[in-house]
Every structure is written in C-alpha cells, then in structure tokens.
Design a protein around this motif. Structure first.
Motif: not given
Ligand code: IMP
Length: 423
Positions: A33-35, A69-70, A207-212, A248-259
């Motif tokens: 996600y970064q670096g 990631g972005n 990634l959001h499709n993958a979450v779904r 979160l910033l580096g992938t576009g996922l949001n905090s509610f996705n993180v388990t």
C-alpha cells in the motif's frame, strides 16, 4: 470477507516479509500500500532467499493475486528486475500481478533529486536514494506521472515535458548536476507500457468487488510506524504513511473493511539512517545484536543501528495503528545474552514521560528494566511451551507492558520457525 493489515510497528525491518509470507496462505489477495523500492522484504523458503522491493512477497504463492496499490511509488526498472528474477520459478507472475493506475512512477530524475538534496542538506536523513521523497513531492505538487498515464501517451508526453523542465532546472541551477533527456525518460516509460501495460487497473474498484465477493485481503505495509511522515521522528522519516491511514489511502479500502491489524515487531529494535533512537546500544551488545541478527539493510547493505525493545514506542504504535495483535519476530537473536534490557518508559530532564514524544525524542533518556537471558537455541521450538523459561518470561513481560496480545512468535528466518503463542 476479511481484511488484515500487516504494519511494521517500529522503525522498519521488523521481519514483515516473513510474516506476510506466513499470512499469505490464508489470503486471496495481497496488496502493497505505500513506499517503493526503499523497502527490502526478504523471505526464505527452503533455504532459498528472495528479496522483494516492490512486488508483494505473496507472489511466491501460486494462485494468489498481488497488487501494487495506488499509494506505492513504482520504479519501472526495479519492477522489471524483480519480475525477471522470478522467471525461473514458473510462478506465472504476469497474470497474478496488478498495478494501480494511480501509482506514481519513479523516474531517474527522482533518484538524482534524492541524491542532490541529501548532498545539499546539513542534516542528512540517510535516505536510501531510491527517489521516494522526490516522487511523492511531485505527487503533492500535481506534476507526477502515474502508471495509468500510459493509456494516453500524448497527454503523458505533455505532462512529462512540464515536469522534466522543472526537474532539470532544479538539478542544473540549484544543484549543479547533469540534466535528463526527454527521450531517454520516454524510453523507460515506453518499456514499462510494453511490459506491464496489461496489468494496470483501477485496483480500488477491483478491491471493492473483492470485498463484496467475500475475498480475504492482506494489506502489506513497508517501513514502519516511527518512519511515518506524520507520526514518526520527522524529518528523519520516509515520505509516506506506513501507518493504518496509509493502508486505507494507499488501497482505497475504508476503515469498515479492516478486520484485523497485526503489528510486526522485533524482539529488540533497529533503525537505518539518521535520527533519534533512545534505546540504541552503541557498545558491544549493540554490535552483537547486529551480527547475530544479520542487521544489514536489504536495500542498501548499510549496517543497521541496534538497540533494546522500546515499550513506549510500541504502545504509541499500537494506539496510532489500532493494532489488534502482535507478531514478535527474531526472538532467536537474543540467545546468549546474560541480561536483556527493555525500556519501559522515558525521562526528560529527570521527569517521567508516559508517551512517545516523536518531535523531541533526541532529549529522552530511556528507563530500563533488565530481564534474565537464556542460552538455549530456540529455533527448533514449535510452540510457546517449548521456549526456555526466561524466553517465555521475556515475551510475557513485553505483552503485559504493551497491553496488546502477542499472537505470533518467530524464532528463525524460515516459514517453519513460526508459531502461534496460545496461552
Ligand atoms: P527514504 O524513504 O529512502 O527517503 O529514506 C528515509 C529514511 O527512512 C532513511 O532513514 C531510511 O534509512 C529509512 N528507510 C526507508 N526505507 C526503509 C526500510 O524499508 N526499512 C528501514 N528504514 C527505511
């Protein structure tokens, strides 16, 4: 669905690659996600050593999807080298690697700027000179080139022309350094497009499709908490956010996705480059940690500075990152020390400080406790109860002091030297 974030909880080099390799069988998708290529992630599989700077180490596992990631800054030549180095492994890299269209490209002028600026500075950062800071600066100045720009080469040419003019002026007029030719840079970009164009995607949407679809996602950080540009020991930091916000910033996922957030932590501590380091041991014991732990940078080969576990730093790291469990690595390196020091707090001007004062860290004095060491080789241990009594005491002491569960222990470099703590 699950989304586990693996974060370096100290100053980087905590053994993240090995732990990510350990988590990978339970994941479908691994995202860096970064670096950039400032990181060096080393994995040992059956005595063979792999060093990755950009590609998630999950690539060694057949069938897993790996994403750059972005939030990553991507050096096209480095990426080519890494993909080439995996050619003989029959790993089908190209069909399993995706590159975010929003990841910024590191080009030769970024590396030249990194070197020129470091030379120009009176307070050296100890940068890896991989062009990381200048590339992120261009991103913020909105003059960067992104992977997805190769989809419109005419527009890319215009962007590069503008960006390169600025860089060449800076290099020549401020630093007295050689400039770069437009066509040479374009050659690199053309090659990147030819070799990797098919892999460039809107990875946020993917990634959001993958979450779904209920997929299991692993987010892989580089560097560590105390090198974070916002939360670390500024200016002696890297130019990105290795902490949870960066994931979160580096992938576009949001905090509610993180388990789950796993903090990866060495059983002692190291730092590469300049900057404050309260528990550094510049004496014989620090040297012994360096030699036992083979503490030399995987990217630059520089000797790492070594010292004792710092509880305040870890506590702060756990708070900032929301760490839900800890993976404690390199416990084996402490074998043979008669006493093991742990800094349980700091003092400034004789007064106790109960937090990690990142901006005035150079003024703190660590307050140490000493624990008994052990002589036994722990690399053959496969469960917590196999460890010598003093090693178990040490781990339990750290766990209690930090206040977060140590879930995983690593007692050697290979996949086999890893087990869950349980009890
Ligand atoms: P840069 O990110 O290359 O500009 O380096 C900035 C600081 O972060 C320097 O002190 C580097 O030594 C440190 N650094 C960058 N990447 C890593 C890493 O992967 N592990 C440990 N330190 C790093």
């Amino acid at each position: 669905m699950s989304c586990v974030v693996a974060i370096g909880a100290q100053w980087g080099d905590e053994g993240k690659a090995k732990m990510i390799d350990y988590f990978t069988p339970g994941s479908d998708i691994i995202v860096r996600y970064q670096g950039g290529a400032n990181a060096g992630h080393t994995v040992v599989v059956k005595d063979k050593k792999y060093v990755f700077h950009l590609i998630p180490s999950g690539i060694l596992h057949k069938g897993k999807i790996c994403i750059i990631g972005n939030g990553v800054v991507l050096d096209p030549d480095q990426l080519s080298k890494e993909v080439d180095s995996l050619k003989d492994e029959r790993l089908d890299v190209k069909s399993r690697l995706l590159i975010s269209d929003s990841a910024h490209l590191i080009l030769p002028y970024h590396k030249a700027m990194d070197e020129a600026l470091e030379e120009f500075r009176s307070n050296k950062i100890g940068t890896t000179n991989r062009g990381i800071g200048p590339c992120y600066s261009d991103k913020c100045m909105r003059i960067g080139i992104r992977a997805g720009d190769v989809m419109n080469m005419d527009l890319l040419r215009e962007k590069l022309d503008f960006s390169l003019k600025i860089k060449n002026l800076q290099l020549e007029k401020i630093h007295g350094k050689p400039t770069f030719k437009f066509d040479d840079i374009m050659d690199i970009i053309e090659r990147f497009k030819d070799n990797f164009g098919d892999m460039i995607k809107n990875t946020q949407g993917y990634l959001h499709n993958a979450v779904r679809d209920g997929k299991k996602i692993l987010l892989e950080g580089a560097q560590g908490y105390a090198l974070d540009i916002d939360h670390g020991t500024y200016p002696y930091v890297t130019s990105s956010n290795p902490t949870i916000g960066g994931a979160l910033l580096g992938t576009g996922l949001n905090s509610f996705n993180v388990t789950e957030v796993v903090g990866i932590t060495k059983a002692y501590i190291t730092r590469v480059g300049e900057g404050p380091f309260p528990t550094e041991d510049k004496g014989e014991e620090g040297e012994r940690l360096r030699l036992n732990g083979r503490e030399f940078g995987a990217t630059t080969g520089r000797p790492r500075r070594c010292g004792w576990f710092d509880v305040e730093l870890l506590k702060q790291s756990c708070s900032i990152n929301g760490i839900t469990s800890i993976a404690l690595t390199k416990l084996d390196i402490l074998q043979g020390f008669e006493k093991i020091k742990v800094s349980t707090g700091y003092k400034i001007d004789g007064k106790k400080v109960a937090y990690f004062p990142s901006s005035i860290l150079n003024r703190v004095e660590p307050v140490y406790e000493e624990l008994e060491g052990w002589d036994e080789d722990v690399t053959k241990c496969r469960k917590f109860s196999d460890l010598p009594k003093n090693a178990r005491k040490y781990v339990n002491f750290l766990e209690k002091s930090i206040g977060v569960k140590i879930k995983i222990l690593s007692v050697g470099p290979s996949r086999e030297n890893t087990f869950e703590k349980k009890g």
